[in-house]
Design an enzyme around this catalytic site. Structure first.
Site, short mmCIF file in Angstrom:
data_model
loop_
_atom_site.label_atom_id
_atom_site.label_comp_id
_atom_site.label_asym_id
_atom_site.label_seq_id
_atom_site.Cartn_x
_atom_site.Cartn_y
_atom_site.Cartn_z
N SER A 135 0.87 -1.18 0.00
CA SER A 135 0.00 0.00 0.00
C SER A 135 0.91 1.23 0.00
O SER A 135 1.78 1.37 0.86
CB SER A 135 -0.86 -0.03 1.26
N LYS A 161 -1.14 -0.85 -4.35
CA LYS A 161 -2.36 -0.12 -3.97
C LYS A 161 -1.97 1.32 -3.70
O LYS A 161 -1.05 1.58 -2.92
CB LYS A 161 -2.96 -0.78 -2.72
N LYS A 163 -3.04 4.97 -2.25
CA LYS A 163 -3.98 5.72 -1.44
C LYS A 163 -4.41 6.94 -2.23
O LYS A 163 -3.55 7.62 -2.83
CB LYS A 163 -3.30 6.14 -0.14
N ASP A 189 -7.33 3.05 -2.78
CA ASP A 189 -8.06 3.04 -1.50
C ASP A 189 -8.28 4.48 -1.05
O ASP A 189 -7.33 5.24 -0.89
CB ASP A 189 -7.23 2.28 -0.45
N GLU A 214 -11.24 0.83 -3.23
CA GLU A 214 -11.56 0.41 -1.86
C GLU A 214 -12.17 1.58 -1.09
O GLU A 214 -11.63 2.70 -1.12
CB GLU A 214 -10.25 -0.06 -1.21
N ASP A 239 -13.84 -1.98 3.03
CA ASP A 239 -12.93 -2.21 4.16
C ASP A 239 -13.68 -1.76 5.42
O ASP A 239 -14.37 -2.57 6.05
CB ASP A 239 -11.64 -1.41 3.91
N LYS A 263 -9.94 -7.48 7.73
CA LYS A 263 -8.94 -7.18 8.75
C LYS A 263 -9.46 -7.75 10.07
O LYS A 263 -10.52 -7.34 10.54
CB LYS A 263 -8.76 -5.66 8.91
N GLY A 291 -4.17 -4.55 5.88
CA GLY A 291 -3.08 -4.30 6.82
C GLY A 291 -3.33 -3.06 7.65
O GLY A 291 -4.08 -2.17 7.24
O1 SMG Z 1 -0.24 -2.51 6.76
O2 SMG Z 1 0.30 -2.45 4.68
C1 SMG Z 1 -0.30 -2.00 5.65
C2 SMG Z 1 -1.16 -0.78 5.47
C3 SMG Z 1 -2.22 -1.00 4.47
O3 SMG Z 1 -3.27 0.89 3.50
C4 SMG Z 1 -3.24 0.12 4.42
N1 SMG Z 1 -4.11 0.20 5.45
O4 SMG Z 1 -7.38 1.42 4.88
O5 SMG Z 1 -6.44 -0.34 4.18
C5 SMG Z 1 -6.39 0.71 4.82
C6 SMG Z 1 -5.15 1.17 5.55
C7 SMG Z 1 -5.44 1.45 6.99
C8 SMG Z 1 -4.30 1.97 7.79
S1 SMG Z 1 -3.83 3.54 7.35
C9 SMG Z 1 -2.87 4.22 8.57
MG MG Z 2 -8.50 0.33 3.37
#
Ligand code: SMG
Ligand code: MG
Length: 368
Positions: A135, A161, A163, A189, A214, A239, A263, A291
């Protein structure tokens, strides 16, 4: 099993680089670890709450408070403490899924260590290794983003992925797609940063052949996601919205989600996560493991989950060095885009004493 003590360990691990999402930026990972102590073995769990309630309502100190005041006492009242009994013992307490999940996995880890059984076997894993995705946070510029993506692909990550948020969406996605070509699996996402009024704008992502978008809209808006799905070609993955098996069914049957990110912390534990996995499989909906910038403790357990059969999409389970120069466990490593599922009893890893000490902020013990 008899529990003699629960320990809470607050830790802080600096990130190798800041991680920016639509709701904030993380410079380090402040996390809460739960240690379940029994006369014979100990078990570890990680609470994935962030320090502030910005991803969901939970936050580190709130989770710790819920554990100390309500969750640990509820479990300590059980005549025989088993992971299977923990969920039922905690249902009277509303909410706090991340706190509950951490307590449950710590107890499950202890129980499986005693039984000498790996978590992967207990959950029903079918693969010895899982493909690893990464991500990529919101960056200050497109060249900086392309550099980061190049680095992750060179390292072997099998799926990217990005953001996104309003103002950082079509242009960076187009740049990455043009830079990488059509073959690289790419998804985005938004962490709920858009509204249904952005449907026409979000449809501009359709030409980039994304695997999914996402959580485009806020968490409680399943109806909005279903309406958006009818206006996008890109599949919608949920999510934050999917907090329970019932919500998963609703998301699928309403047409709000074509894919679900699971998750364990968000849904109240690994056993709930497995139930949602099974429900999605029965509906023909593919899932992947999300994650929360976990330390090696949470990462190891997520690897076991990701080895279940319907985790057919590449998840956000990356190597320790994606986020940390020094993890609190021996580092979880990725080779050619794959990470091995731990084979030792329980979650298969434990904190390294020196690393835990270095990361430690404070600890609290609850004697039972
Ligand atoms: O652990 O690789 C990881 C982070 C993956 O983008 C990620 N997580 O919304 O999916 C999500 C985010 C939530 C945490 S953002 C601080
Ligand atoms: Mg997410």
């Amino acid at each position: 099993m008899k529990l003699t003590r629960i320990e809470l360990h607050w830790v802080r691990l600096p990130l190798v680089a800041p991680f920016r999402t639509s709701f904030g930026v993380e410079y380090d990972r402040e996390a809460l670890l739960v240690k379940a102590v029994t006369p014979d073995v100990v078990g570890w769990g990680e609470c994935v709450a962030l320090p502030q309630p910005l991803y969901s309502a939970e936050y580190v100190d709130g989770a710790a408070d819920a554990l100390i005041r309500f969750l640990v006492p509820a479990v300590s009242a059980l005549p025989d403490v088993t992971a299977a009994a923990v969920g039922a013992a905690l249902t009277a307490v509303k909410g706090h899924p991340m706190a509950k999940a951490a307590l449950e996995i710590a107890i499950l880890d202890a129980q499986l260590r005693q039984a000498n059984m790996p978590l992967a076997d207990y959950l029903g894993a079918v693969r010895p290794a899982v493909p690893s995705g990464v991500s990529v946070g919101i960056m200050a510029s497109i060249p900086e983003l392309l550099d980061a993506v190049d680095g992750y692909l060179a390292a072997g990550y099998q799926r990217i992925k990005l953001k996104i948020q309003p103002g950082w969406d079509v242009a960076p996605v187009r740049a990455v797609r043009e830079h990488l070509g059509d073959a690289v699996p790419l998804q985005v996402d938004a962490n709920g940063a858009y509204t249904l009024a952005d449907a026409v704008h979000l449809a501009r992502l359709d030409p980039f052949e994304l695997l999914m978008i996402e959580q485009p809209l806020v968490e409680d808006d399943l109806r909005g996601h279903a309406a958006l799905a009818r206006r996008l070609r890109t599949p919608i993955c949920l999510d934050e919205s999917v907090t329970s098996p019932a919500r998963a069914v609703e998301a699928i049957e309403s047409g709000a989600a074509a894919v679900i990110n699971i998750k364990p912390g968000r849904v109240g534990g690994y056993l709930q996560a497995r139930r949602i996995h099974d429900i999605c499989a029965a509906h023909g909906v593919p899932v992947w493991v999300g994650g929360m910038l976990e330390t090696g403790i949470g990462r190891a357990a997520n690897l076991a989950l990701a080895a279940l059969p319907n985790f057919s999409l590449v998840g956000d389970v990356s190597a320790s060095d994606r986020f940390f120069a020094r993890d609190i466990t021996p580092p979880i490593t990725m080779r050619d885009g794959w990470i091995e599922v731990p084979t030792g009893p329980g979650i298969g890893v434990e904190p390294d004493d020196a690393a835990l000490k270095e990361a430690s902020v404070r600890s609290e013990w609850i004697d039972l």
